[in-house]
Design a protein around this motif. Sequence first.
Motif, PDB file in Angstrom:
ATOM      1  N   THR A 119      -6.720   3.080  -1.890  1.00 23.68           N
ATOM      2  CA  THR A 119      -5.733   2.117  -1.085  1.00 23.68           C
ATOM      3  C   THR A 119      -6.997   1.167   0.393  1.00 23.68           C
ATOM      4  O   THR A 119      -6.438   2.402   0.948  1.00 23.68           O
ATOM      5  CB  THR A 119      -4.575   0.986  -0.967  1.00 23.68           C
ATOM      6  OG1 THR A 119      -3.706   2.140  -0.879  1.00 23.68           O
ATOM      7  CG2 THR A 119      -3.829   0.620  -2.590  1.00 23.68           C
ATOM      8  N   VAL A 120      -6.613   0.459   1.116  1.00 24.15           N
ATOM      9  CA  VAL A 120      -7.115  -0.087   1.724  1.00 24.15           C
ATOM     10  C   VAL A 120      -5.993  -1.200   2.752  1.00 24.15           C
ATOM     11  O   VAL A 120      -6.107  -1.856   2.361  1.00 24.15           O
ATOM     12  CB  VAL A 120      -8.293  -0.266   1.985  1.00 24.15           C
ATOM     13  CG1 VAL A 120      -9.022  -1.285   3.318  1.00 24.15           C
ATOM     14  CG2 VAL A 120      -9.623   0.493   1.201  1.00 24.15           C
ATOM     15  N   ALA A 144       5.333   2.991  -5.724  1.00 22.12           N
ATOM     16  CA  ALA A 144       5.390   3.008  -7.217  1.00 22.12           C
ATOM     17  C   ALA A 144       6.803   3.287  -7.631  1.00 22.12           C
ATOM     18  O   ALA A 144       6.837   3.046  -9.260  1.00 22.12           O
ATOM     19  CB  ALA A 144       4.043   4.500  -8.328  1.00 22.12           C
ATOM     20  N   THR A 145       7.382   4.570  -7.078  1.00 26.71           N
ATOM     21  CA  THR A 145       8.799   4.676  -7.761  1.00 26.71           C
ATOM     22  C   THR A 145       9.461   3.616  -6.855  1.00 26.71           C
ATOM     23  O   THR A 145      10.313   3.203  -7.833  1.00 26.71           O
ATOM     24  CB  THR A 145       8.647   6.414  -6.732  1.00 26.71           C
ATOM     25  OG1 THR A 145       8.005   7.448  -7.092  1.00 26.71           O
ATOM     26  CG2 THR A 145      10.583   6.342  -7.295  1.00 26.71           C
ATOM     27  N   VAL A 196       0.758  -1.220   0.230  1.00 30.00           N
ATOM     28  CA  VAL A 196       0.010  -0.149   0.570  1.00 30.00           C
ATOM     29  C   VAL A 196       0.313   1.070   0.019  1.00 30.00           C
ATOM     30  O   VAL A 196       1.803   1.154   0.757  1.00 30.00           O
ATOM     31  CB  VAL A 196      -1.027  -0.006   1.725  1.00 30.00           C
ATOM     32  CG1 VAL A 196      -1.955  -1.295   1.135  1.00 30.00           C
ATOM     33  CG2 VAL A 196      -0.355   0.026   2.817  1.00 30.00           C
ATOM     34  N   PRO A 197       0.503   2.329  -0.297  1.00 31.31           N
ATOM     35  CA  PRO A 197       1.254   3.948  -0.887  1.00 31.31           C
ATOM     36  C   PRO A 197       1.298   4.165   0.727  1.00 31.31           C
ATOM     37  O   PRO A 197       0.156   3.743   1.481  1.00 31.31           O
ATOM     38  CB  PRO A 197       0.728   4.342  -1.754  1.00 31.31           C
ATOM     39  CG  PRO A 197      -1.047   3.955  -2.136  1.00 31.31           C
ATOM     40  CD  PRO A 197      -0.538   2.514  -1.484  1.00 31.31           C
ATOM     41  N   SER A 257       5.376   0.384 -16.642  1.00 29.15           N
ATOM     42  CA  SER A 257       4.690   1.848 -15.766  1.00 29.15           C
ATOM     43  C   SER A 257       4.094   1.103 -14.653  1.00 29.15           C
ATOM     44  O   SER A 257       3.360  -0.300 -14.191  1.00 29.15           O
ATOM     45  CB  SER A 257       3.437   1.020 -16.658  1.00 29.15           C
ATOM     46  OG  SER A 257       2.517   1.494 -16.567  1.00 29.15           O
ATOM     47  N   VAL A 258       3.912   1.783 -13.812  1.00 30.53           N
ATOM     48  CA  VAL A 258       3.479   1.173 -12.239  1.00 30.53           C
ATOM     49  C   VAL A 258       2.622   2.294 -11.855  1.00 30.53           C
ATOM     50  O   VAL A 258       2.483   3.444 -11.484  1.00 30.53           O
ATOM     51  CB  VAL A 258       4.304   0.751 -11.351  1.00 30.53           C
ATOM     52  CG1 VAL A 258       4.053   0.954  -9.296  1.00 30.53           C
ATOM     53  CG2 VAL A 258       5.684   0.347 -11.411  1.00 30.53           C
ATOM     54  N   PRO A 259       1.178   1.100 -11.711  1.00 32.95           N
ATOM     55  CA  PRO A 259      -0.134   2.381 -11.937  1.00 32.95           C
ATOM     56  C   PRO A 259       0.229   3.531 -10.309  1.00 32.95           C
ATOM     57  O   PRO A 259       0.982   2.810  -9.092  1.00 32.95           O
ATOM     58  CB  PRO A 259      -1.257   1.744 -11.965  1.00 32.95           C
ATOM     59  CG  PRO A 259      -1.038   1.613 -11.324  1.00 32.95           C
ATOM     60  CD  PRO A 259       0.155   0.275 -11.609  1.00 32.95           C
ATOM     61  N   GLU A 260      -0.107   4.890 -10.214  1.00 36.36           N
ATOM     62  CA  GLU A 260      -0.265   5.558  -8.969  1.00 36.36           C
ATOM     63  C   GLU A 260      -1.198   5.603  -8.439  1.00 36.36           C
ATOM     64  O   GLU A 260      -2.719   5.406  -8.505  1.00 36.36           O
ATOM     65  CB  GLU A 260       0.185   7.092  -9.183  1.00 36.36           C
ATOM     66  CG  GLU A 260       1.425   7.696  -9.230  1.00 36.36           C
ATOM     67  CD  GLU A 260       2.563   8.162  -8.624  1.00 36.36           C
ATOM     68  OE1 GLU A 260       2.189   9.051  -8.280  1.00 36.36           O
ATOM     69  OE2 GLU A 260       3.538   7.994  -9.195  1.00 36.36           O
ATOM     70  N   ARG A 261      -1.034   5.219  -6.558  1.00 33.83           N
ATOM     71  CA  ARG A 261      -2.576   4.889  -6.302  1.00 33.83           C
ATOM     72  C   ARG A 261      -2.780   5.916  -4.751  1.00 33.83           C
ATOM     73  O   ARG A 261      -3.359   6.064  -4.027  1.00 33.83           O
ATOM     74  CB  ARG A 261      -2.299   3.269  -5.253  1.00 33.83           C
ATOM     75  CG  ARG A 261      -2.270   2.572  -6.670  1.00 33.83           C
ATOM     76  CD  ARG A 261      -1.767   1.006  -5.820  1.00 33.83           C
ATOM     77  NE  ARG A 261      -0.901   1.188  -5.314  1.00 33.83           N
ATOM     78  CZ  ARG A 261      -0.957  -0.434  -4.532  1.00 33.83           C
ATOM     79  NH1 ARG A 261      -1.868  -1.589  -4.491  1.00 33.83           N
ATOM     80  NH2 ARG A 261       0.675  -0.518  -4.146  1.00 33.83           N
TER      81      ARG A 261
END
Lengths: 329, 247
Positions: A150-151, B94-95, A115-116, B204-208
């Motif tokens: 995200t969760v 993502a980075t 998760v970010p 390519s990695v999507p940003e969330r």
Amino acid sequence: MSDVLAFAEQRAGQIGSAAREAVSTAARLAGQLGGSAHVITLGGPGLFESAGVLGEVGAALISVGEHEALLEYNPEGYAQVIADHVRAGDFAAVILPATTVGKDVAPRVAAMLDVPLASDVTSIDVDDGVLSITKPVYSGKAFAHLSVDTVPAMVTIRPNVFQVEQHAAGGAVSTFTPDIDPSAWRIRVIERKAAADGALDVSEATTIVSGGRGMKDPENWGLLESLRDALGPGVALGASRAVVDAGWRPHGEQVGQTGKTVAPKLYFAVGISGAIQHLAGMRTSQTIVAINRDADAPIFGVADYGIVGDLFEILPRLAEEVAALKAAD
Amino acid sequence: MNVTVCVKRVPDTETRVRIDGTGIETTGVKFIVSPYDEFAVEAALRTKEAAGDGAVSLLSLGDASTAEPLRAGLAMGADSALLLTADVGLDGLATAKALANELQGSDDALILFGVKAADDDQQQVGPMVATLLNRPCVTGVASFEVQGDRAVCHREVEGGVEVIEVDLPAVLTITKGEYEPRFASLKGIMAAKRKPLEEKEATSVPERLRVDRLSEPPARAAGRIVGEGPDAVPELLRLLREEANAL
């Protein structure tokens, strides 16, 4: 999925203010989402004795992971145990304090959970059931308003910014033994050296006394130390980039874009003219006091209160009168 | 000893930021290698010099204009550079994934990062890359020394310094400490023009984690000059106590 988890960091078995802020923030968000605040805290045997206080700031469930190998922070153990705990629950958000430990462990946990992570955020709220997050970027020259897909949503929160609210009901404390294998850890702490005179880190201090070029000579820092000592506990020394670059002060004290971004309740800028990158690093302080010889210095543009004049005359008087004021309390 | 340094192109820290939607106005803005990444480049060069052999490779994720700061790193003494072209947002994971995809096959003993980027201050890509690559990571390293199959790191923490031993290969994020970056010599600048600087598209990695908008920092109400000289001290303290409730 409306529960919120906070990581409450302990140091030497004690739960500090940054941890209480994280727990109280988790309780506020959980309340808005209709869930409850869970807390995980990790340390050595006996930690549960001090963990009960987290109920007073809103924790409903307090999980205390006790293990000899977790007495001191080690990223390998902490990241794994926190990530396991998040996986075992069902959390809308995970909140850690943006302390040295929080900033070190949170990215590892985020990568483990895929998760970010929003780091060092200064506000987080629920709007129509959705989390809205704000964090300073360019060291506070702008604020980014974020949304996350995200969760759980994972954030670290900047110390001193979030309110701690007292709650009447105490939380339920449960102790567990984390499933860890320290012999497999690839990182070993060999030695911890405390800073001289137990100095506090600027990013967590509630009051900062910062000096710049106007101090003229590193020998003069005794004047700032006197003011720091007069102000009492929770006070750290800070420095401008110019004096760090000149080698007068260690980089750990530098406030600004290439140093630390701080938000204390009270910030003294002494002999600091106010370069843009310094202002960026301290402008979210609650109250700013500037002392400078030059009435046109940019620092006065962000200061709540300023005194124009010779800092070598003003500082001793200030330290003396602060000490008198504190003694009278 | 081979070392990879990941660097980011950021606006000069003296830049006056003008907001433009979800980003900043870049016209007239000078871009630099993020200052902490420069410390990491310096640390890598010193590590190679101390070992007496090896190569320092630079890696960056960014748009085509990132080639310029990579040249600056080559001029400092790095041996080669690779630019993964991509739009880089605030989502550090993502980075990290894009970098980790490239670094997956690397057997460099050390991968270095600056402790944080001077633009988004996220302070996370280094430890995320390490986690994705299953390498140990020490953050905020003020100085380190390679001793055989491990590195001994000095790390600034609240209230002191930690000495940490980490098994190689490892990821370290570097803070200022001992690594004042060297200036590129004229010879170095000339040599950099002939050093390999490869460019290819990043996976390519999507940003969330998305930036919906940027806003100005909350304005501070105009302050006031309490007075001049030491005689203003009592009034300052009265205001701090009674008006600001700060003392």
